[in-house]
Write a protein that holds these residues in place. Structure first.
Motif, short mmCIF file in Angstrom:
data_model
loop_
_atom_site.label_atom_id
_atom_site.label_comp_id
_atom_site.label_asym_id
_atom_site.label_seq_id
_atom_site.Cartn_x
_atom_site.Cartn_y
_atom_site.Cartn_z
N ALA A 55 21.10 -19.93 -15.89
CA ALA A 55 20.28 -18.74 -15.63
C ALA A 55 20.80 -17.55 -16.44
O ALA A 55 20.02 -16.78 -17.00
CB ALA A 55 20.30 -18.42 -14.13
N GLN A 56 22.12 -17.45 -16.52
CA GLN A 56 22.70 -16.33 -17.27
C GLN A 56 22.37 -16.43 -18.76
O GLN A 56 21.97 -15.46 -19.40
CB GLN A 56 24.21 -16.30 -17.07
N VAL A 57 22.53 -17.64 -19.33
CA VAL A 57 22.23 -17.82 -20.75
C VAL A 57 20.73 -17.62 -21.00
O VAL A 57 20.33 -16.99 -21.98
CB VAL A 57 22.68 -19.21 -21.24
N ALA A 58 19.91 -18.13 -20.08
CA ALA A 58 18.46 -17.99 -20.23
C ALA A 58 18.08 -16.51 -20.28
O ALA A 58 17.26 -16.09 -21.11
CB ALA A 58 17.74 -18.68 -19.07
N GLU B 120 19.95 -14.02 -21.26
CA GLU B 120 20.38 -13.49 -22.57
C GLU B 120 19.36 -13.82 -23.66
O GLU B 120 19.14 -13.05 -24.57
CB GLU B 120 21.71 -14.12 -23.00
N LEU B 121 18.77 -15.02 -23.55
CA LEU B 121 17.85 -15.49 -24.60
C LEU B 121 16.40 -15.11 -24.31
O LEU B 121 15.51 -15.46 -25.08
CB LEU B 121 17.97 -17.00 -24.77
N GLY B 122 16.19 -14.45 -23.20
CA GLY B 122 14.83 -14.04 -22.86
C GLY B 122 13.93 -15.20 -22.46
O GLY B 122 12.74 -15.20 -22.76
N THR B 123 14.50 -16.19 -21.80
CA THR B 123 13.67 -17.29 -21.33
C THR B 123 14.05 -17.59 -19.88
O THR B 123 14.84 -16.86 -19.28
CB THR B 123 13.84 -18.53 -22.24
N SER B 124 13.47 -18.67 -19.33
CA SER B 124 13.77 -18.99 -17.94
C SER B 124 14.82 -20.10 -17.89
O SER B 124 15.02 -20.85 -18.85
CB SER B 124 12.51 -19.46 -17.23
N GLU B 125 15.47 -20.19 -16.75
CA GLU B 125 16.48 -21.24 -16.55
C GLU B 125 15.84 -22.63 -16.73
O GLU B 125 16.40 -23.51 -17.39
CB GLU B 125 17.08 -21.11 -15.15
N LEU C 286 15.20 -23.40 -20.39
CA LEU C 286 16.45 -23.67 -21.09
C LEU C 286 16.94 -25.09 -20.80
O LEU C 286 17.30 -25.84 -21.71
CB LEU C 286 17.52 -22.65 -20.68
N ILE C 287 16.93 -25.46 -19.53
CA ILE C 287 17.41 -26.79 -19.15
C ILE C 287 16.51 -27.87 -19.75
O ILE C 287 16.99 -28.87 -20.28
CB ILE C 287 17.50 -26.90 -17.61
N ALA C 288 15.19 -27.65 -19.71
CA ALA C 288 14.26 -28.65 -20.26
C ALA C 288 14.48 -28.81 -21.76
O ALA C 288 14.47 -29.93 -22.29
CB ALA C 288 12.82 -28.23 -19.96
N ARG C 289 14.68 -27.69 -22.46
CA ARG C 289 14.88 -27.78 -23.91
C ARG C 289 16.21 -28.43 -24.26
O ARG C 289 16.30 -29.21 -25.21
CB ARG C 289 14.78 -26.39 -24.54
N LEU C 290 17.24 -28.11 -23.49
CA LEU C 290 18.53 -28.76 -23.72
C LEU C 290 18.41 -30.27 -23.55
O LEU C 290 18.92 -31.05 -24.35
CB LEU C 290 19.57 -28.23 -22.73
N GLN C 291 17.71 -30.66 -22.49
CA GLN C 291 17.51 -32.09 -22.23
C GLN C 291 16.79 -32.74 -23.40
O GLN C 291 17.16 -33.83 -23.85
CB GLN C 291 16.71 -32.28 -20.93
N ARG C 292 15.76 -32.04 -23.93
CA ARG C 292 15.02 -32.63 -25.04
C ARG C 292 15.87 -32.71 -26.31
O ARG C 292 15.82 -33.69 -27.05
CB ARG C 292 13.74 -31.84 -25.31
N PRO D 170 26.33 -31.38 -16.11
CA PRO D 170 25.02 -31.67 -15.53
C PRO D 170 24.00 -30.58 -15.89
O PRO D 170 24.35 -29.40 -15.90
CB PRO D 170 25.29 -31.68 -14.02
N LEU D 171 22.79 -31.00 -16.20
CA LEU D 171 21.73 -30.04 -16.55
C LEU D 171 20.96 -29.66 -15.29
O LEU D 171 19.79 -30.00 -15.12
CB LEU D 171 20.80 -30.64 -17.61
N VAL D 172 21.66 -28.99 -14.40
CA VAL D 172 21.06 -28.51 -13.16
C VAL D 172 21.49 -27.06 -12.97
O VAL D 172 22.45 -26.61 -13.59
CB VAL D 172 21.51 -29.35 -11.93
N SER D 173 20.77 -26.37 -12.11
CA SER D 173 20.98 -24.94 -11.94
C SER D 173 22.45 -24.59 -11.68
O SER D 173 22.98 -23.63 -12.23
CB SER D 173 20.11 -24.44 -10.80
N ARG D 174 23.09 -25.37 -10.82
CA ARG D 174 24.51 -25.10 -10.52
C ARG D 174 25.37 -26.29 -10.93
O ARG D 174 25.79 -27.10 -10.10
CB ARG D 174 24.67 -24.76 -9.04
N PRO D 175 25.64 -26.39 -12.24
CA PRO D 175 26.34 -27.58 -12.76
C PRO D 175 27.74 -27.76 -12.18
O PRO D 175 28.18 -28.89 -11.96
CB PRO D 175 26.40 -27.33 -14.27
N TYR D 176 28.43 -26.65 -11.94
CA TYR D 176 29.82 -26.78 -11.45
C TYR D 176 29.82 -27.25 -10.00
O TYR D 176 30.72 -27.97 -9.57
CB TYR D 176 30.58 -25.47 -11.62
#
Lengths: 148, 196
Positions: free
Chosen positions: A25-28, A30-35, A38-44, B39-45
């Motif tokens: 959420a914090q990185v998202a 910073e980048l002006g996107t949603s958590e 960000l997670i979906a794009r990282l996964q892809r 983990p690619l989840v909201s709270r990975p830790y």
């Protein structure tokens, strides 16, 4: 093809990942996107193998492990066969064919420093070739960073 | 308090040392648990903590301590440079007089396009080079341009050198560790106290 947001994500995440409860959420933010985005794009990016990993890079020697760069001069007609023999070792982290008399270059990462010599011995026995072992003696610091 | 603003900022890693650092069993379990990725989840830790049977805060604290100790060099993405459009990678090697290695290593590692720079042993007579740099570029010509810039800027015209382009990548998985194999004697004193 990578979209601008993918590139921004890769560039941002080559630096430090936050150590807080909701780091994505914090990185998202910073980048002006949603958590979720960000997670979906990282996964892809991982699925598409643009990224090989997202996580910690360990210092092998400080973990008590062994790490080295080694090279072989492989006769051209045996290259495929020898590559298969070398890559079969789990300790071989990567392996590149390069333009030189020493034409196969691979990195060994082992659980113990002693294991380096064992693996080298096994590769020499299997292939009948001399392994040139070139462990790092000094590192000039830079940090691996690619402009995406 | 907004939990997201609670940072555990790591200090820069200490000067490299050769000796392994003493790790506790909890650190070893954590190192193993996250080595394939966060983990690619909201709270990975918290997800990692659940797997290890300890608290989220403790996982965060231990990762920060492992970073401070230089055991975690970096927490982030590992890119596959070819897939990013860096079509050419070359290992550029130099046969530098031993007494000049440190100075030239510093000079060469100053370029933003140099991604690794190491001193390694020569293997004479087959291999006379003792300073190794990795350069990546869009194509071979781009890499050669960078190579020429290094020669000019660091005064390496008369130094024996070679550029080893990679032709094929056979394997790139990164190193995996099974740190539980670390000698038991080193496990006595965890670098972070805790029950995890």
């Amino acid at each position: 093809m990578l979209e601008p947001l993918d590139r921004a994500i890769i560039n941002r995440l080559q630096g430090e990942f936050p150590l807080c409860e909701e780091p994505y959420a914090q990185v998202a933010e910073e980048l002006g996107t949603s958590e979720a985005e960000l997670i979906a794009r990282l996964q892809r990016l991982l699925d598409d193998k643009i990224l090989s990993r997202f996580g910690p890079m360990y210092h092998a020697e400080r973990l008590g492990g062994g790490l080295t760069l080694a090279a072989l001069a492989v006769p051209e007609e045996r290259f495929e066969a020898v590559a298969a023999q070398v890559n079969a070792f789990a300790e071989v982290a990567h392996n590149y064919q390069r333009d030189h008399h020493l034409n196969m270059w691979f990195v060994l990462a082992t659980e113990t420093p002693q294991r380096i010599n064992e693996v080298i011995g096994e590769i020499e026995r299997l292939t009948g070739l001399t392994v040139f072992n070139m462990p790092k003696e000094q590192e000039f610091y830079i940090g691996l960073r690619f402009d995406a | 308090m907004d939990m997201r603003t609670r940072h555990y900022t790591p200090q820069p890693a200490a000067t490299p040392v050769a000796a392994p650092i003493t790790l506790g069993a909890a650190d070893l379990a954590l190192i193993e648990a996250i080595q394939r990725g966060l983990p690619l989840v909201s709270r990975p830790y918290a997800a990692v903590a659940a797997r290890l049977g300890c608290g989220e805060e403790e996982v965060i604290r231990r990762i920060a301590a492992l970073q401070q100790a230089g055991i975690i060099k970096r927490l982030g993405v590992v890119v596959r440079h070819r897939e990013l459009g860096y079509g050419a990678n070359a290992m550029v090697v130099w046969d530098v007089p031993d007494e000049e290695v440190a100075e030239l290593g510093r000079c060469l590692s100053g370029f933003e396009f140099v991604t690794l720079c190491y001193r390694r042993p020569r293997r004479l007579p087959q291999w006379p080079y003792n300073l190794f740099c990795m350069i990546h570029g869009r194509d071979r010509e781009a890499v050669m341009e960078k190579f020429r810039l290094m020669i000019e800027s660091c005064g390496l015209e008369t130094i024996p050198k070679a550029v080893l382009f990679s032709r094929r990548r056979f394997k790139q998985r990164g190193a995996l560790y099974r740190p539980s194999a670390v000698a038991p004697a080193t496990r006595a004193d965890p670098i972070v106290e805790g029950s995890c």
